[in-house]
Scaffold this motif. Structure first.
Motif, short mmCIF file in Angstrom:
data_model
loop_
_atom_site.label_atom_id
_atom_site.label_comp_id
_atom_site.label_asym_id
_atom_site.label_seq_id
_atom_site.Cartn_x
_atom_site.Cartn_y
_atom_site.Cartn_z
N GLU A 95 -1.08 3.95 -3.88
CA GLU A 95 -1.28 2.60 -4.31
C GLU A 95 -1.99 1.63 -3.40
N GLU A 96 -3.03 2.53 -2.73
CA GLU A 96 -3.78 1.70 -1.42
C GLU A 96 -4.88 1.17 -1.93
N GLY A 97 -5.31 0.94 -3.09
CA GLY A 97 -6.62 0.07 -3.37
C GLY A 97 -7.09 -0.94 -2.65
N ASP A 137 -1.43 4.25 4.05
CA ASP A 137 -0.44 4.02 3.01
C ASP A 137 0.72 3.77 3.91
N ALA A 170 -5.65 7.82 2.72
CA ALA A 170 -4.41 7.63 1.85
C ALA A 170 -3.55 8.62 1.62
N ASN A 187 -12.07 7.66 -3.54
CA ASN A 187 -10.78 7.20 -3.98
C ASN A 187 -10.34 6.17 -3.11
N HIS A 188 -9.10 6.32 -2.43
CA HIS A 188 -8.86 5.18 -1.37
C HIS A 188 -8.94 5.44 -0.04
N ALA A 221 -7.53 -0.40 0.90
CA ALA A 221 -8.83 0.14 1.26
C ALA A 221 -10.09 -0.94 1.23
N ARG A 237 -16.47 5.19 0.35
CA ARG A 237 -15.14 5.13 -0.20
C ARG A 237 -14.98 6.03 -0.93
N SER A 295 0.83 -1.16 0.10
CA SER A 295 -0.08 -0.07 -0.01
C SER A 295 0.81 1.16 0.00
#
Length: 353
Positions: free
Chosen positions: A25-27, A72, A132, A48-49, A30, A46, A21
């Motif tokens: 790039e925390e998808g 993150d 994030a 975004n992330h 999440a 939610r 994460s």
């Protein structure tokens, strides 16, 4: 109930550790947090992330308390001897990237939010944001959520503080500075060598002090952290580029620091990369601080940056773990720190909610 919430918090933290994460790039983490909300039967949203929720009996007529921490991480440094993406428990320690900064804080705050979620007649509304892009101060982190979530009146930001009360936090301004000279062949005389000219400039930065110190945060700290010049051995460069890191106390605005250095610094230019990461604080007589002191927690001023920097409301930094472990090789948090963190968060909020 607290024991069950603690068990689920530690299980979630293990999942977060084992899921990459990096900032932006925390998808996948999440998604783990979304699943945790589903398990607790708590509605969430939610953006975004960023994953967020409000308490069941949210009341627009009441003030709102934000609970926030981030999911993150930075990238692991080269000193790791353990797999940074494997949750390893040894001797009461949970190892793994993001375990201390700030996974332990995040899962403890989530457990605390779940504890209070369906309680009636709270003095404050609660909103929690698992955010994030904290490590990169990115555009899609907590800062982007302040126009999405309900207006926040006070905040607890989860960062590792050994569960002591960080009642103030330094801001940050990063500058790009240039010392110019005359480029030439190294074989010829040059009395305007940018590298030599940078020596007194570096001495100036080393010795410069800002006048006003803060009771909570001390003096402004100025540090030259990077220097770059030249491309080959036989050519004198046209300039020397410096990066200057300034940690700002609550006696100055970030714009004040910019104005002072642009007027006084003996370099050809000094330009801030941004001024949005401000110092932050909470009054020592705020009910949250008073409650924390009453349960035996000490107060201090924090030199490290967090998502407090994007908040304009009073904010308190508080969380399990130790800041000195953050970004270190073989990062870890003690399991009993998470258990204690949840209990202290709940005890603190029971005094004000």
């Amino acid at each position: 109930m607290i024991e069950k919430l603690t068990t689920r918090a530690i299980a979630l933290l293990k999942q977060l550790i084992e899921t990459q994460s990096f900032s932006s790039e925390e998808g996948l983490t999440a998604a783990h947090i979304e699943h945790w909300f589903v398990q607790q039967d708590i509605p969430f949203k939610r953006t975004n992330h960023n994953v967020w929720a409000t308490n069941k009996y949210f009341d627009d007529s009441k003030s709102t308390l934000l609970l926030n921490s981030h999911h993150d991480t930075v990238k692991p440094n080269n000193g790791y001897t353990k797999d940074p993406f494997k949750a390893i428990v040894e001797n009461g320690k949970l190892y793994g990237l993001g375990s201390n900064d700030a996974g332990g804080c995040l899962v403890s705050l989530l457990a605390t939010f779940a504890y209070f979620y369906d309680k009636k007649d709270l003095n404050y509304n609660l909103v929690i944001v698992a955010s994030a892009e904290e490590e990169s101060s990115g555009e899609n982190g907590l800062n982007s959520m302040l126009s999405v979530i309900p207006k926040v009146d006070v905040a607890i930001v989860g960062e590792p503080t050994l569960m002591n009360l960080a009642v103030a936090e330094k801001g940050l301004v990063v500058f790009d500075a240039i010392v110019k000279g005359t480029p030439s062949h190294a074989a010829h005389p040059n009395h305007d060598n940018a590298i030599y000219k940078s020596i007194p400039v570096l001495e100036w930065f080393k010795n410069y002090t800002f006048d006003k110190a803060s009771e909570a945060l001390g003096a402004v700290k100025l540090t030259v952290t990077q220097i770059n010049a030249g491309k080959q051995h036989n050519a004198v460069p046209a300039d020397v580029k410096l990066v200057v890191d300034v940690r700002v106390n609550d006696k100055y605005s970030n714009q004040d620091i910019v104005d002072i250095l642009q007027k006084e610094a003996p370099c050809d230019s000094i330009i801030p990369r941004g001024i949005k990461l401000n110092s932050s604080s909470i009054p020592i007589d705020h009910p949250l601080v008073i409650a924390g002191i009453e349960i035996g927690r000490s107060t201090y001023g924090s030199p490290t940056l967090s998502d407090q920097a994007v908040l304009s409301c009073p904010s308190l930094k508080l969380g399990p773990g130790d800041s000195t472990r953050s970004h270190s090789a073989d990062e870890f948090i003690y399991l009993n720190e998470i258990e204690e963190g949840i209990k202290i968060y709940i005890e603190l909020l029971e005094k004000v909610l």
